[in-house]
Each structure stands twice: as structure tokens, then as C-alpha cells.
Scaffold this motif. Sequence first.
Motif, PDB file in Angstrom:
ATOM      1  N   LEU B  11       0.653  -1.448  -0.105  1.00  0.00           N
ATOM      2  CA  LEU B  11      -0.261   0.079  -0.187  1.00  0.00           C
ATOM      3  C   LEU B  11       0.569   1.269   0.404  1.00  0.00           C
ATOM      4  N   VAL B  12       0.951   1.970  -1.318  1.00  0.00           N
ATOM      5  CA  VAL B  12       1.356   2.685  -0.630  1.00  0.00           C
ATOM      6  C   VAL B  12       0.225   4.922  -0.606  1.00  0.00           C
ATOM      7  N   GLN B  13       0.226   5.089   0.451  1.00  0.00           N
ATOM      8  CA  GLN B  13      -1.022   5.674   0.693  1.00  0.00           C
ATOM      9  C   GLN B  13      -0.144   8.078   0.921  1.00  0.00           C
ATOM     10  N   LEU B  19      -6.014   4.836   7.254  1.00  0.00           N
ATOM     11  CA  LEU B  19      -5.351   3.714   6.635  1.00  0.00           C
ATOM     12  C   LEU B  19      -6.595   2.730   7.778  1.00  0.00           C
ATOM     13  N   SER B  20      -6.874   1.596   6.726  1.00  0.00           N
ATOM     14  CA  SER B  20      -7.374   0.718   6.590  1.00  0.00           C
ATOM     15  C   SER B  20      -6.429  -0.856   6.701  1.00  0.00           C
ATOM     16  N   LEU B  21      -6.293  -1.640   7.670  1.00  0.00           N
ATOM     17  CA  LEU B  21      -5.431  -2.732   6.942  1.00  0.00           C
ATOM     18  C   LEU B  21      -6.476  -4.362   8.211  1.00  0.00           C
ATOM     19  N   GLU B  22      -7.006  -4.990   6.799  1.00  0.00           N
ATOM     20  CA  GLU B  22      -7.325  -6.412   7.711  1.00  0.00           C
ATOM     21  C   GLU B  22      -6.515  -7.605   7.729  1.00  0.00           C
ATOM     22  N   CYS B  23      -6.783  -8.160   8.930  1.00  0.00           N
ATOM     23  CA  CYS B  23      -6.281  -9.525   9.273  1.00  0.00           C
ATOM     24  C   CYS B  23      -7.803  -9.886   9.469  1.00  0.00           C
ATOM     25  N   THR B  24      -7.448 -11.578   9.072  1.00  0.00           N
ATOM     26  CA  THR B  24      -8.499 -12.491   9.532  1.00  0.00           C
ATOM     27  C   THR B  24      -7.905 -13.874   9.530  1.00  0.00           C
ATOM     28  N   LEU B  64      -2.583   5.409  15.512  1.00  0.00           N
ATOM     29  CA  LEU B  64      -2.405   4.217  15.017  1.00  0.00           C
ATOM     30  C   LEU B  64      -3.833   3.829  15.294  1.00  0.00           C
ATOM     31  N   SER B  65      -5.164   2.959  15.489  1.00  0.00           N
ATOM     32  CA  SER B  65      -5.713   1.828  16.688  1.00  0.00           C
ATOM     33  C   SER B  65      -6.167   0.790  16.239  1.00  0.00           C
ATOM     34  N   SER B  78      -6.086   3.719  10.981  1.00  0.00           N
ATOM     35  CA  SER B  78      -6.018   5.460  11.043  1.00  0.00           C
ATOM     36  C   SER B  78      -6.775   6.179  10.531  1.00  0.00           C
ATOM     37  N   LYS B  79      -6.553   7.532  10.901  1.00  0.00           N
ATOM     38  CA  LYS B  79      -7.366   8.835  10.674  1.00  0.00           C
ATOM     39  C   LYS B  79      -6.512   9.529   9.551  1.00  0.00           C
TER      40      LYS B  79
END
Lengths: 113, 114
Positions: B11-13, B19-24, B64-65, B78-79
Amino acid sequence: KNQVEQSPQSLIILEGKNCTLQCNYTVSPFSNLRWYKQDTGRGPVSLTIMTFSENTKSNGRYTATLDADTKQSSLHITASQLSDSASYICVVSSTGGGNKLTFGTGTQLKVEL
Amino acid sequence: SQTIHQWPATLVQPVGSPLSLECTVEGTSNPNLYWYRQAAGRGLQLLFYSVGIGQISSEVPQNLSASRPQDRQFILSSKKLLLSDSGFYLCAWSALAGDHNEQFFGPGTRLTVL
């Protein structure tokens, strides 16, 4: 403060040679010590795990040792292969809530022809 | 067997963007879940861990949260991203009463903040 120090920081060896990576830790109370292999751009994968009472553990060409008295561990790689090129991370677990681990910064190993 | 997924892989931002990263995790129930960051030449740094739905513990102060809306889903957010948020983010899981509390890592997300 819990710390894990690894040496050397990086290492280059020829294919077929053996090598030994070192890990010193100051983690208390000690639960267990793991060695992970992390290929570039990938997540770490566990190689070995040792508890306080174990002083050696093998996984194929990988052999880990643990001296709980001196708080030192080593990872010996026998007959290295090109695919052994990776970062090797020593991780020490302390007893307590949340399964918290203390990570070393890793040894970057490169195996060349 | 258990598997752990992360996305996106890279991801390049821009600075200031969210930001939203997901893990399952699949194949297990009630896992402990973890978010780590790995900066170049540094060891893995634990950011957050969760022992259950809605239960988040933060290890370091930052912008981050994390959230755990479902048992096997862990989200890092992250906002407004900072340049210092660049790094390799790893999600991991462990069984509540597993073998020596071993953690299993996902494939990671490479985040570059420009």
C-alpha cells in the motif's frame, strides 16, 4: 527492560558451509525461546522452540541450543542452501498476560554460490 | 488447518490519508490477535493485541488504532497517516491455551507513506 540481542547483524557464507547465529537475552521471567526464519517481504515462520529445561532442539538442518544460566542461545545451520538466505530472528517469551514476546533485530544471512 | 490472511499486500498512501489494514484468521476460534510493525533494521514492535471481540490493548502511543469487530477479524486503522507510519505490518495469532503460546504470522503488508 527485556531485551534480545543478536549477532552478527549480517552474514554471508558459501553454499554448503555451516554457520552459527547468536542470541543473548535479558528477559524475566523466562518462558521460552524461539528462532524464526523470515524471508524478505514475508511473515516470520517458527523454526524451533525451547523451554527452560531444554538445551537443544533440531529441525532438519537447523539446530538450536539454549543455556538458560547464561541466557544465551545459538542457531546452527548445517550444509547451507541458497534457500536459507533470510533473516533469522530470536524471540523470547516472558510469562504473563497476552503472550508478549521480545524480538531480536535478527541476523540477515545470505548464502552465495 | 489454520491460516491467516492480510490485505492489502502492499500500500502506498499520502501523508494525512486514512488507513485500514485487515487481518483474518481461519480454522481456529477465540484466538489472541496481534498487530506488529517492523521498521527497516529494527525488530518487530508490538502495536496492539486482543484477547477477544472488542478487547484491545495498546502497547505504544501512536496515531494508529485497532479494532476487533469479529472473533477472527483484526483491523488496524489510522485517521491521518504520518511519514513515520511507513513499515512492514504483521498480524499474528496464538491460541488462548496453545503450545507454549506460539504466535503464527500472516504474510504482512508493506506500507509506504509519501
